[in-house]
Design a protein around this motif. Structure first.
Motif, PDB file in Angstrom:
ATOM      1  N   LEU A 118       0.747  -1.138  -0.061  1.00 24.41           N
ATOM      2  CA  LEU A 118       0.326  -0.069   0.077  1.00 24.41           C
ATOM      3  C   LEU A 118       0.892   1.266   0.005  1.00 24.41           C
ATOM      4  N   GLU A 119       2.013   1.057  -0.627  1.00 21.88           N
ATOM      5  CA  GLU A 119       2.874   2.265  -0.722  1.00 21.88           C
ATOM      6  C   GLU A 119       2.434   3.204  -1.476  1.00 21.88           C
ATOM      7  N   ARG A 120       2.986   4.406  -1.547  1.00 22.39           N
ATOM      8  CA  ARG A 120       2.670   5.194  -2.361  1.00 22.39           C
ATOM      9  C   ARG A 120       3.521   5.433  -3.694  1.00 22.39           C
ATOM     10  N   ILE A 121       3.582   4.207  -4.251  1.00 23.29           N
ATOM     11  CA  ILE A 121       4.369   3.981  -5.626  1.00 23.29           C
ATOM     12  C   ILE A 121       3.417   3.346  -6.358  1.00 23.29           C
ATOM     13  N   LEU A 122       3.629   3.578  -7.778  1.00 21.33           N
ATOM     14  CA  LEU A 122       3.070   3.027  -8.955  1.00 21.33           C
ATOM     15  C   LEU A 122       3.969   2.495  -9.989  1.00 21.33           C
ATOM     16  N   HIS A 123       3.684   1.418 -10.286  1.00 18.85           N
ATOM     17  CA  HIS A 123       4.468   0.719 -11.468  1.00 18.85           C
ATOM     18  C   HIS A 123       3.639   0.784 -12.772  1.00 18.85           C
ATOM     19  N   LEU A 124       4.146   1.385 -13.780  1.00 19.56           N
ATOM     20  CA  LEU A 124       3.356   1.446 -14.938  1.00 19.56           C
ATOM     21  C   LEU A 124       4.174   0.575 -15.747  1.00 19.56           C
ATOM     22  N   ASP A 125       3.835  -0.438 -16.303  1.00 15.26           N
ATOM     23  CA  ASP A 125       4.421  -1.405 -17.403  1.00 15.26           C
ATOM     24  C   ASP A 125       3.796  -1.140 -18.687  1.00 15.26           C
ATOM     25  N   ILE A 126       5.091  -0.886 -19.615  1.00 14.43           N
ATOM     26  CA  ILE A 126       4.569  -0.528 -21.122  1.00 14.43           C
ATOM     27  C   ILE A 126       5.406  -1.437 -21.961  1.00 14.43           C
ATOM     28  N   ALA A 127       4.326  -2.072 -22.893  1.00 16.87           N
ATOM     29  CA  ALA A 127       5.336  -2.842 -23.962  1.00 16.87           C
ATOM     30  C   ALA A 127       5.293  -1.974 -25.393  1.00 16.87           C
ATOM     31  N   ASN A 128       6.575  -1.809 -25.704  1.00 10.84           N
ATOM     32  CA  ASN A 128       6.793  -1.251 -27.087  1.00 10.84           C
ATOM     33  C   ASN A 128       7.800  -1.947 -27.962  1.00 10.84           C
ATOM     34  N   PHE A 129       8.161  -1.408 -29.206  1.00 10.97           N
ATOM     35  CA  PHE A 129       9.124  -1.885 -30.148  1.00 10.97           C
ATOM     36  C   PHE A 129      10.227  -0.825 -30.165  1.00 10.97           C
ATOM     37  N   ASP A 130      11.374  -1.505 -30.370  1.00  5.62           N
ATOM     38  CA  ASP A 130      12.799  -0.493 -30.461  1.00  5.62           C
ATOM     39  C   ASP A 130      12.734  -0.246 -31.941  1.00  5.62           C
ATOM     40  N   GLU A 131      13.995   0.552 -32.405  1.00  2.67           N
ATOM     41  CA  GLU A 131      13.984   0.957 -33.799  1.00  2.67           C
ATOM     42  C   GLU A 131      14.135  -0.212 -34.746  1.00  2.67           C
ATOM     43  N   LEU A 132      14.473  -1.357 -34.385  1.00 11.47           N
ATOM     44  CA  LEU A 132      14.567  -2.703 -35.189  1.00 11.47           C
ATOM     45  C   LEU A 132      13.257  -3.540 -35.160  1.00 11.47           C
ATOM     46  N   LYS A 133      12.310  -2.782 -34.534  1.00 13.03           N
ATOM     47  CA  LYS A 133      10.994  -3.592 -34.449  1.00 13.03           C
ATOM     48  C   LYS A 133      10.918  -4.809 -33.345  1.00 13.03           C
ATOM     49  N   ARG A 134      11.752  -4.662 -32.486  1.00 14.68           N
ATOM     50  CA  ARG A 134      11.991  -5.893 -31.493  1.00 14.68           C
ATOM     51  C   ARG A 134      11.130  -5.586 -30.542  1.00 14.68           C
ATOM     52  N   PRO A 135      10.404  -6.611 -29.842  1.00 16.52           N
ATOM     53  CA  PRO A 135       9.758  -6.173 -28.548  1.00 16.52           C
ATOM     54  C   PRO A 135      10.521  -5.596 -27.594  1.00 16.52           C
ATOM     55  N   VAL A 136      10.128  -4.694 -26.764  1.00 21.74           N
ATOM     56  CA  VAL A 136      11.135  -4.349 -25.367  1.00 21.74           C
ATOM     57  C   VAL A 136       9.872  -3.786 -24.367  1.00 21.74           C
ATOM     58  N   ASN A 137      10.090  -3.870 -23.322  1.00 20.08           N
ATOM     59  CA  ASN A 137       9.292  -3.476 -22.059  1.00 20.08           C
ATOM     60  C   ASN A 137      10.115  -2.343 -21.324  1.00 20.08           C
TER      61      ASN A 137
END
Length: 578
Positions: free
Chosen positions: A96-115
């Motif tokens: 119940l800490e005042r911390i939020l983890h926002l996880d985002i999935a995207n692609f790098d310049e070579l279209k490889r998945p990256v988190n």
């Protein structure tokens, strides 16, 4: 209220429904320590506000009417490069800490998945927003950077490993009763108030929430640890568990507490400590409403101070100049120069060059009293008379000019007094912006763009159902009197003081005494005499009200008036807005 862990827990519950799976379309940085994420999910756009400001750290959805301007920074460039176009795959709150983890999935310049993981730390002056590579656990950058020179525990610098903020607080969920007793009683001074002990030992609790737990336990708010036995601590334990369960299971009703329309506190539950004015909604709506109202109040106060300083300076300058003119008008009497010149010419046979003064009879007054007339020894008597006639003409011209200027200054002071009254009674930002536009137009002589919109005067309903319009500044007064009122309507104004133009829309009918009294109390209340016990209010048909040619905004003259004496304070309890 501090944005505590229970508030964040309720926020996260709602964000999971609204944002998980959403695509980040654009990121803005309105201020140095604030971010705005535009997220689209199933055709719907959401505005996610993140703030690391020391006095207002928070995360919530916001109902923005327009996109804010965005500053440029290296951190914003980094976020846009890595996160824009990515999808939010998870939102988590550690404990119940005042911390939020926002996880985002995207692609790098070579279209490889990256988190990526965006960590929002909501911790007062230590608040931060940090972008991580979760695979390596390394910091890519933070909206605030600092080294060991500022923090011995951790650094927030690119390339450094991320370390979560230290805490020794316990998560109250699933906590056994005996552990609660031990945690509450250990390591804290016996004279510690119960609410402060809860706030210091358990996650999720701001001080206001901790006080709520004490109240729900049926204990005195300022009860000390040393005054508690197992009975009191058990009641406290049960109240804490009940409140935490209510919030974390989404069964509570988020509440905004207000006082006279101003935001005081927000809670993820209905508080016992604020039984007055309340608004309810989702946690995101409540938090957004709180900070929106607070921001408007801050802007209103700032603009009011700026305008008050400007008006104060103008009043000071006008009063100073008026004082000088009054002195001039009192001291410079041109008539005496004309009299001296006439007396000299009437007594030339008694005067000779070289005389310094002469005592002559003033034949203009009964009994011809003697008058001492100064003479210049180097001039002949005729030249002395001509000199006095010239002084008379110059002094009279200067006096006439001063009199005209005095009248203008008195009119300006009356106008400034009306502006100052409207300024002191303005309650909305729109009203202050109206006054600012009026001042600018009055000073520059050019109409402002805001004049294109119609003013928004106050509208009330009298006891018999008649509409009553009230202007709260000069622009609204002009609009109420000369646009909204018909010639047969009744017009009211507090006598002799700056204040509102009030129109009672009677359609030519004679109103009942209670309707007239109702409108008069409004005129008294929205005037400079608001604090007076009793105020005279003039009323007449609108057809009898005139705007003098070339007059300043809001200035009118009226005839055939009658007068009522009313108590301004009655308006507080009698008026009701539709």
């Amino acid at each position: 209220m501090p944005f505590d862990g229970l508030t964040l827990n309720r926020i996260v519950q709602e964000l999971k429904r609204e944002l998980v799976g959403g695509r980040i379309e654009r990121i803005y940085q309105p201020t140095e320590l604030e971010l705005l994420f535009i997220v689209r999910l199933q055709g719907k756009k959401q505005n996610l506000w993140l703030s690391a400001q020391a006095n207002a750290p928070r995360v919530h959805l916001t109902a923005l009417k327009e996109r804010p301007s965005s500053r440029s920074s290296g951190f914003l460039t980094l976020l846009r490069r890595h996160l824009e176009g990515g999808r939010i795959v998870a939102l988590e709150q550690p404990g119940l800490e005042r911390i939020l983890h926002l996880d985002i999935a995207n692609f790098d310049e070579l279209k490889r998945p990256v988190n990526y993981r965006l960590v929002v730390e909501i911790m007062g002056k230590h608040s931060n927003i940090i972008l991580l590579d979760p695979g390596e656990g390394k910091i890519l950058d933070g909206i605030k950077r600092y080294s060991h020179a500022l923090s011995r525990y951790r650094e927030v610098l690119p390339g450094r490993p991320y370390r979560a903020p230290q805490t020794d607080k316990l998560d109250p969920r699933g906590l056994p009763e005996e552990d609660f007793f031990a945690a509450t009683l250990s390591s804290l001074p016996p004279a510690t108030p119960l609410s402060k002990a809860l706030q210091q030992r358990f996650q999720g609790l701001g001080l206001a929430t901790a006080r709520e737990v004490v109240l729900r336990a049926g204990l005195e708010e300022e009860l000390l640890l040393e005054e508690c036995g197992l009975y009191e601590l058990r009641k406290l334990f049960l109240a804490l568990k009940e409140l935490v369960t209510e919030v974390t299971e989404g069964k509570s009703l988020p509440t905004l507490a207000l006082e006279e329309g101003k935001p005081i506190e927000f809670f993820p539950f209905v508080p016992l400590s604020f039984p007055g004015q309340r608004e309810h909604g989702s946690m995101n709506e409540v938090v957004d409403r709180f900070y929106t109202l607070r921001s408007e109040a801050q802007r209103l106060d700032l603009l009011r101070q700026q305008l008050a300083r400007k008006i104060g300076r103008r009043i000071e300058q006008a009063e100073k100049r008026l004082g000088a003119l009054n002195t001039l008008l009192e001291e410079k009497d041109p008539e005496k120069f004309r009299l001296w010149g006439e007396l000299i010419l009437a007594n030339l046979h008694r005067l000779a060059p070289g005389m310094e003064e002469a005592v002559l009879e003033n034949y203009h007054e009964p009994g011809s009293p003697p008058v001492t007339v100064p003479l210049c020894p180097s001039l002949t008597p005729v030249e002395c008379a001509q000199r006095y006639f010239e002084l008379y003409r110059r002094t009279k011209k200067a006096r006439d000019t001063a009199q005209v200027e005095k009248e203008k200054l008195e009119e300006e002071l009356a106008y400034l007094a009306s502006v100052a009254t409207a300024l002191s009674q303005a309650e909305k930002l729109e009203e202050l912006e109206d006054i600012a536009a009026e001042i600018e137009e009055e000073e520059t002589g050019r109409p402002t763009s805001s004049r294109l919109e119609a003013p928004h005067p106050l509208k009330f309903v009298s006891p018999s159902g008649f509409t009553v319009w009230v202007g709260k500044n000069n622009r609204q007064n002009e609009y109420v009197t000369f646009k909204l009122a018909s010639p047969d309507d009744l017009w009211l104004h507090a006598r002799g003081v700056p204040g509102a133009h009030v129109v009672l829309k009677t359609g030519g009918k004679d109103p009942a005494p209670e309707d007239l009294h109702f409108a008069a109390t409004l005129a008294a209340y929205f005037s400079q005499a608001r604090q007076s016990a009793q105020v005279p209010v003039d009323y007449t048909r609108r057809a009898n009200v005139r705007r003098p040619a070339g007059s300043r905004p809001g200035l009118v003259t009226y005839t055939q008036e009658q007068t009522l004496f009313v108590k301004p304070e009655e308006a507080k309890s009698t008026f009701s807005r539709p």
